[in-house]
Design an enzyme around this catalytic site. Structure first.
Site, PDB file in Angstrom:
ATOM      1  CB  CYS A 181     103.826 -11.593   4.437  1.00  0.00           C
ATOM      2  SG  CYS A 181     104.423 -10.680   2.983  1.00  0.00           S
TER       3      CYS A 181
ATOM      4  CG  HIS B 203     102.141  -7.480   5.095  1.00  0.00           C
ATOM      5  ND1 HIS B 203     103.207  -8.249   5.525  1.00  0.00           N
ATOM      6  CD2 HIS B 203     101.103  -7.808   5.918  1.00  0.00           C
ATOM      7  CE1 HIS B 203     102.829  -8.982   6.568  1.00  0.00           C
ATOM      8  NE2 HIS B 203     101.565  -8.735   6.807  1.00  0.00           N
TER       9      HIS B 203
ATOM     10  CG  HIS C 199      99.856 -11.058   9.393  1.00  0.00           C
ATOM     11  ND1 HIS C 199     100.409  -9.806   9.212  1.00  0.00           N
ATOM     12  CD2 HIS C 199      99.558 -11.126  10.722  1.00  0.00           C
ATOM     13  CE1 HIS C 199     100.448  -9.152  10.351  1.00  0.00           C
ATOM     14  NE2 HIS C 199      99.936  -9.919  11.285  1.00  0.00           N
TER      15      HIS C 199
END
Length: 354
Positions: free
Chosen positions: A268, A316, A328
């Site tokens: 990520c 994240h 993402h």
């Protein structure tokens, strides 16, 4: 046109994002297929429980990945500093050797002249002019000797500092290598546990598991939209933001891989950091450091290119691309994709080019 394209891509790639193009209002989650209504066997977990367990394992792996990436980034920095210090030590040693050689030459010259420099010998003559000249030369010789000695001492002190710093950085480097090894072990164990849970499911159950994931994201996104979060979000991307968004969306379809920064796979924060590097704005490597170091902005003020940090531990990150969507790299076993900006718990938003 660009924003419409992003919205269209979102609908194509993630069916749960159909809500992004609709008016902001709450929708009921899709009805699960009849098969899901069958109660699980005694002692057997329901698919929803399995989904939650798998999600928790991947969340923990994500946090460990951040720790690994940070340790790796610090190790690279310390390795570079050690190389620079080693070069400085070599240069310092060469300089000390040169200074000692020059000091030795002065000592030998003085010995050949019975311990008296040329200026001192001239001072002993009876000629007043030669005496004055000799006095000036003597002072110059003294200043040169003091300067040489002072430079030698300073160089030796610098060399001791470089050596101490190199030793300190080496200790830190070794400590970070230990951190990397522990984080890597933890990541692999959590990913392996999640994959084992998935592998024990039948093909139909795995398909249903994916549907449950999408339904959970859909529910969160719908609630976020229903809160009126998009009412004031209508800002255009900056020139750098457009470049970052273009980079990130071009990677859609590439696989997630923990610790990866491209070009064939990403995690990520690897995706977001590389996207902004491509836009000419280097940012921290990990989502936690991105949250800690980059300027925070209100959700209502966010624009395409901004980074949305998720979960209370900032484990994240996704890039906002407009129309209530992000791009993402979700987790192992998934590809870089589009998702609803509100499909996960939002911690906050940061702007790399503020």
């Amino acid at each position: 046109m660009y924003r419409r394209h992003c919205a269209a891509a979102a609908i194509t790639l993630v069916c749960a994002l159909a809500v992004l193009a609709a008016p902001v209002q709450a929708f009921a989650a899709p009805e699960p297929p009849p098969a899901s209504a069958v109660p699980p066997k005694a002692g057997k977990k329901s698919l929803e429980e399995v989904r939650e367990e798998i999600d928790a394992l991947y969340r923990k792996a994500g946090a460990a990945t951040d720790a690994y990436n940070l340790a790796e980034e610090q190790a690279k920095k310390q390795s570079g500093e050690i190389v620079k210090l080693a070069q400085a030590i070599v240069e310092g040693q060469a300089k000390i050797a040169d200074l000692k050689s020059r000091a030795g030459a002065q000592a030998r010259e003085q010995y050949r002249n019975a311990g008296l420099p040329p200026g001192a010998r001239l001072m002993l003559s009876g000629d007043p002019q030669l005496f004055l000249d000799g006095l000036g030369r003597a002072r110059q010789g003294q200043q040169a000797a003091k300067g040489l000695l002072g430079e030698l001492n300073r160089t030796q002190e610098d060399l001791e500092t470089y050596t101490h710093d190199a030793s300190t950085n080496w200790t830190k480097l070794e400590a970070n290598r230990v951190k990397q090894a522990k984080a890597k072990k933890k990541i692999n164990a959590q990913i392996a546990a999640a994959k084992k849970l998935e592998s024990q499911l039948e093909k139909k159950e795995r398909a249903r598991l994916l549907q449950l994931e999408q339904e959970a994201e859909y529910k969160s996104q719908t609630a976020w939209l229903g809160s009126g979060a998009l009412k004031e979000i209508n800002r255009k991307a900056s020139p750098s933001g457009k470049k970052a968004v273009a980079f990130a969306t071009a990677k859609i379809g590439l696989p997630y891989e923990w610790g990866a920064e491209g070009p064939k796979s990403y995690d990520c924060s690897g995706l977001t950091s590389q996207a902004w590097a491509a836009a000419g704005r280097p940012i921290p490597r990990t989502s936690q450091e991105q949250w800690r170091q980059l300027p925070h902005i209100a959700i209502k003020d966010m624009r395409p290119g901004d980074l949305i940090i998720y979960h209370s531990d900032a484990s994240h990150v996704g890039m906002y691309i407009g129309d209530g969507a992000i791009v993402h790299a979700p987790r192992p076993g998934r590809n870089v994709t589009l998702a609803g900006a509100g499909s996960m718990e939002i911690l906050g938003v940061v702007r790399p080019d503020k």
